[in-house]
Design a protein around this motif. Structure first.
Motif, mmCIF file in Angstrom:
data_model
loop_
_atom_site.group_PDB
_atom_site.id
_atom_site.type_symbol
_atom_site.label_atom_id
_atom_site.label_comp_id
_atom_site.label_asym_id
_atom_site.label_seq_id
_atom_site.Cartn_x
_atom_site.Cartn_y
_atom_site.Cartn_z
ATOM 1 N N SER A 69 87.800 -3.304 116.706
ATOM 2 C CA SER A 69 86.434 -3.786 116.918
ATOM 3 C C SER A 69 85.422 -2.783 116.376
ATOM 4 N N SER A 70 85.681 -1.512 116.558
ATOM 5 C CA SER A 70 84.784 -0.469 116.039
ATOM 6 C C SER A 70 84.752 -0.483 114.516
ATOM 7 N N THR A 73 82.660 -3.449 113.462
ATOM 8 C CA THR A 73 81.248 -3.153 113.710
ATOM 9 C C THR A 73 80.710 -2.183 112.656
ATOM 10 N N GLU A 76 80.125 -4.098 109.498
ATOM 11 C CA GLU A 76 78.919 -4.926 109.604
ATOM 12 C C GLU A 76 77.657 -4.072 109.505
ATOM 13 N N LEU A 77 77.671 -2.913 110.139
ATOM 14 C CA LEU A 77 76.515 -2.020 110.068
ATOM 15 C C LEU A 77 76.274 -1.525 108.646
#
Length: 109
Positions: A69-70, A73, A76-77
């Motif tokens: 998940s990290s 993320t 995406e960032l």
């Protein structure tokens, strides 16, 4: 030896046998109790170890899920950062054009 001596000797032997039997029974009971306690503790320890292993596996799975998940993320960032930089560039260009339009309007008017 008289009959009284034989009866007394028999009584002493019987008492000694009774005491010995009682001591053996108490010792046997104590040994059985210690063995039963050891078996109980071993089973209880095995159950706790199984629970600990299950908990450790769940924690490992949760950490793996969190790491994935990290990563998603972070990706995406990074994409958002790129989009923000492009938006900033476009905004800068719009400001420059607006400044040019204002300058032209001030010359005309």
């Amino acid at each position: 030896m008289s009959t009284t001596d034989i009866v007394t000797a028999t009584d002493v032997i019987a008492q000694t046998g009774m005491i010995t039997g009682t001591v053996m029974l108490v010792a046997l009971t104590a040994i059985v109790a210690f063995v039963a306690l050891g078996v109980y503790r071993a089973r209880h320890s095995a159950a706790r170890e199984t629970q600990y292993r299950d908990l450790a596996e769940q924690a490992g799975a949760a950490q793996t899920k969190l790491a994935e998940s990290s990563r998603v993320t972070a990706t995406e960032l990074a994409g958002l950062r790129t989009e923000l930089a492009a938006t900033h560039t476009e905004l800068t260009q719009v400001r420059l054009r607006l400044t040019e339009v204002e300058r032209l309007l001030s010359q005309v008017g």
